[in-house]
Design an enzyme around this catalytic site. Structure first.
Site, PDB file in Angstrom:
ATOM      1  N   ASN A 186       0.863  -1.178   0.000  1.00  0.00           N
ATOM      2  CA  ASN A 186       0.000   0.000   0.000  1.00  0.00           C
ATOM      3  C   ASN A 186       0.900   1.229   0.000  1.00  0.00           C
ATOM      4  O   ASN A 186       1.458   1.591   1.028  1.00  0.00           O
ATOM      5  CB  ASN A 186      -0.898  -0.026   1.246  1.00  0.00           C
ATOM      6  CG  ASN A 186      -1.751   1.226   1.364  1.00  0.00           C
ATOM      7  OD1 ASN A 186      -1.816   2.041   0.442  1.00  0.00           O
ATOM      8  ND2 ASN A 186      -2.412   1.380   2.503  1.00  0.00           N
TER       9      ASN A 186
ATOM     10  N   LYS B 226       0.127   4.231  -0.291  1.00  0.00           N
ATOM     11  CA  LYS B 226      -0.524   5.419   0.290  1.00  0.00           C
ATOM     12  C   LYS B 226      -0.273   6.631  -0.619  1.00  0.00           C
ATOM     13  O   LYS B 226      -0.189   6.478  -1.834  1.00  0.00           O
ATOM     14  CB  LYS B 226      -0.058   5.637   1.731  1.00  0.00           C
ATOM     15  CG  LYS B 226      -0.225   4.358   2.584  1.00  0.00           C
ATOM     16  CD  LYS B 226      -0.059   4.560   4.048  1.00  0.00           C
ATOM     17  CE  LYS B 226      -0.251   3.227   4.771  1.00  0.00           C
ATOM     18  NZ  LYS B 226      -0.164   3.340   6.220  1.00  0.00           N
TER      19      LYS B 226
ATOM     20  N   HIS C 217      -9.410   1.081   4.915  1.00  0.00           N
ATOM     21  CA  HIS C 217      -8.160   1.342   5.634  1.00  0.00           C
ATOM     22  C   HIS C 217      -8.454   2.287   6.800  1.00  0.00           C
ATOM     23  O   HIS C 217      -9.278   3.195   6.679  1.00  0.00           O
ATOM     24  CB  HIS C 217      -7.122   1.955   4.687  1.00  0.00           C
ATOM     25  CG  HIS C 217      -5.754   1.935   5.289  1.00  0.00           C
ATOM     26  ND1 HIS C 217      -5.355   2.842   6.237  1.00  0.00           N
ATOM     27  CD2 HIS C 217      -4.711   1.082   5.118  1.00  0.00           C
ATOM     28  CE1 HIS C 217      -4.119   2.554   6.616  1.00  0.00           C
ATOM     29  NE2 HIS C 217      -3.708   1.482   5.945  1.00  0.00           N
TER      30      HIS C 217
ATOM     31  N   GLU D 139      -6.907   4.713   7.886  1.00  0.00           N
ATOM     32  CA  GLU D 139      -6.702   6.136   7.573  1.00  0.00           C
ATOM     33  C   GLU D 139      -7.943   6.711   6.895  1.00  0.00           C
ATOM     34  O   GLU D 139      -8.301   7.875   7.103  1.00  0.00           O
ATOM     35  CB  GLU D 139      -5.435   6.299   6.705  1.00  0.00           C
ATOM     36  CG  GLU D 139      -4.184   6.048   7.537  1.00  0.00           C
ATOM     37  CD  GLU D 139      -3.006   5.470   6.781  1.00  0.00           C
ATOM     38  OE1 GLU D 139      -2.986   5.518   5.537  1.00  0.00           O
ATOM     39  OE2 GLU D 139      -2.086   4.944   7.455  1.00  0.00           O
TER      40      GLU D 139
ATOM     41  N   GLU E 137      -5.158  -4.743  10.569  1.00  0.00           N
ATOM     42  CA  GLU E 137      -4.127  -3.730  10.789  1.00  0.00           C
ATOM     43  C   GLU E 137      -4.422  -2.979  12.090  1.00  0.00           C
ATOM     44  O   GLU E 137      -5.243  -2.045  12.088  1.00  0.00           O
ATOM     45  CB  GLU E 137      -4.114  -2.722   9.631  1.00  0.00           C
ATOM     46  CG  GLU E 137      -3.805  -3.334   8.291  1.00  0.00           C
ATOM     47  CD  GLU E 137      -3.239  -2.309   7.320  1.00  0.00           C
ATOM     48  OE1 GLU E 137      -2.161  -2.569   6.783  1.00  0.00           O
ATOM     49  OE2 GLU E 137      -3.854  -1.239   7.128  1.00  0.00           O
TER      50      GLU E 137
ATOM     51  N   GLY F 223       2.667   2.531  10.832  1.00  0.00           N
ATOM     52  CA  GLY F 223       3.597   3.648  10.683  1.00  0.00           C
ATOM     53  C   GLY F 223       4.288   4.046  11.978  1.00  0.00           C
ATOM     54  O   GLY F 223       4.922   5.093  12.052  1.00  0.00           O
TER      55      GLY F 223
ATOM     56  N   SER G 288       3.697  -1.820  10.426  1.00  0.00           N
ATOM     57  CA  SER G 288       5.144  -1.843  10.667  1.00  0.00           C
ATOM     58  C   SER G 288       5.781  -3.189  10.335  1.00  0.00           C
ATOM     59  O   SER G 288       6.716  -3.638  11.003  1.00  0.00           O
ATOM     60  CB  SER G 288       5.459  -1.426  12.107  1.00  0.00           C
ATOM     61  OG  SER G 288       5.037  -0.090  12.334  1.00  0.00           O
TER      62      SER G 288
HETATM   63  P1  13P Z   1       3.158   0.572   7.687  1.00  0.00           P
HETATM   64  O1  13P Z   1       3.674  -0.727   7.100  1.00  0.00           O
HETATM   65  O2  13P Z   1       3.860   1.785   7.157  1.00  0.00           O
HETATM   66  O3  13P Z   1       3.051   0.514   9.177  1.00  0.00           O
HETATM   67  O4  13P Z   1       1.643   0.721   7.137  1.00  0.00           O
HETATM   68  C1  13P Z   1       0.779  -0.349   7.248  1.00  0.00           C
HETATM   69  C2  13P Z   1      -0.429  -0.029   6.477  1.00  0.00           C
HETATM   70  O5  13P Z   1      -1.199   0.840   6.849  1.00  0.00           O
HETATM   71  C3  13P Z   1      -0.650  -0.744   5.223  1.00  0.00           C
HETATM   72  O6  13P Z   1      -1.931  -0.519   4.734  1.00  0.00           O
END
Ligand code: 13P
Length: 254
Positions: free
Chosen positions: A9, A11, A99, A101, A171, A177, A217
């Site tokens: 992803n 982003k 997601h 976010e 997640e 992150g 992560s």
């Molecule tokens: P990270 O791997 O940067 O923690 O992000 C995970 C994520 O949100 C994947 O969709």
């Protein structure tokens, strides 16, 4: 049988040029190094999709293209949005929905996500459905009930035949992150609980056939231990998917 899947992803990262560069590196490395039973999905920003589609050779049978979102209406006056039908016309194979976010910054609800799942399936796109709890919920000890409810409200209206086409990504928000990965015990416990929840509604066979990915992560150092968990079927990778070497190494971590 459930699939091993690693999805990147990206982003809101990588300019168009940078994105094409990253995608071509990953396409080459995956073809050279990753076993063909590992499904690899690239989920770049929308504007990169058409060009990256052309970088994925038809002969690369384990490489797929995904979007990061779609709208919950089929079409119409929704300025700036992208529909499942538009994604199909690229074509994309997978689309991430729900997601954390998007749930947090765009107030997406379980009910809207149920509509997105329906539209993706109607357009022959595999929904990569994200779920996960905040730190507050985990500290209150209610994380399993919370995440199971996300599945119930967005997915349990599906027939068994349609549900069989969905991929789930767990997640935990506190691990995204942050560099704070869930331990393999925490990931396994949640994945097993989600699979048991799926079994109550769809039966054990379908639950056993559902791919449940871990995200948060994940990196080349911790992926082998996470992917070795019996109920972890791969990963949804954020930061580490932006580096071709790291992402490919994660794809080789089963
Ligand atoms: P990270 O791997 O940067 O923690 O992000 C995970 C994520 O949100 C994947 O969709």
């Amino acid at each position: 049988m459930r699939k091993k899947i690693v999805a990147g992803n990206w982003k809101m990262n990588k300019t168009y040029e940078q994105g094409l560069q990253l995608a071509s590196e990953v396409v080459n490395m995956v073809q050279d190094e990753v076993p063909s039973d590992v499904v690899v999905v690239l989920n770049p920003p929308f504007v990169h999709l058409t060009s990256i589609r052309k970088l994925i050779p038809a002969s690369a049978t384990n490489l797929f293209l995904g979007a990061q979102n779609c709208h919950y209406q089929a079409s119409g006056a929704y300025t700036g949005e992208v529909s499942a039908e538009i994604l199909k016309s690229i074509p994309v194979d997978y689309t991430i929905i729900g997601h954390s976010e998007r749930r947090e910054y765009f107030q997406e609800t379980n009910a809207q996500l149920a509509k997105k799942v329906d539209l993706l399936l109607a357009n022959q796109i595999t929904p990569l459905f994200c779920c996960g709890e905040s730190l507050d919920i985990r500290e209150s000890g209610t994380e399993i009930a919370f995440v199971c409810n996300q599945l119930t409200e967005s997915l349990f209206h599906l027939s068994a035949e349609d549900f069989a086409k969905v991929v789930i990504a767990y997640e935990p928000i506190w691990a995204i992150g942050t560099g704070r990965t869930a331990t393999s015990q925490q990931a396994q416990a949640m994945h097993a609980a989600l699979r048991a929840h799926l079994a109550t509604h769809y039966g054990q066979t379908l639950a056993d056939d559902t791919s449940i990915l871990y995200g948060g992560s994940c990196n080349p150092g911790n992926a082998p231990e996470l992917f070795a968990c019996p109920d972890v079927d791969g990963g949804l990778i954020g930061g580490a998917s932006l580096k071709s070497r790291d992402f490919t190494d994660i794809c080789k971590s089963f």
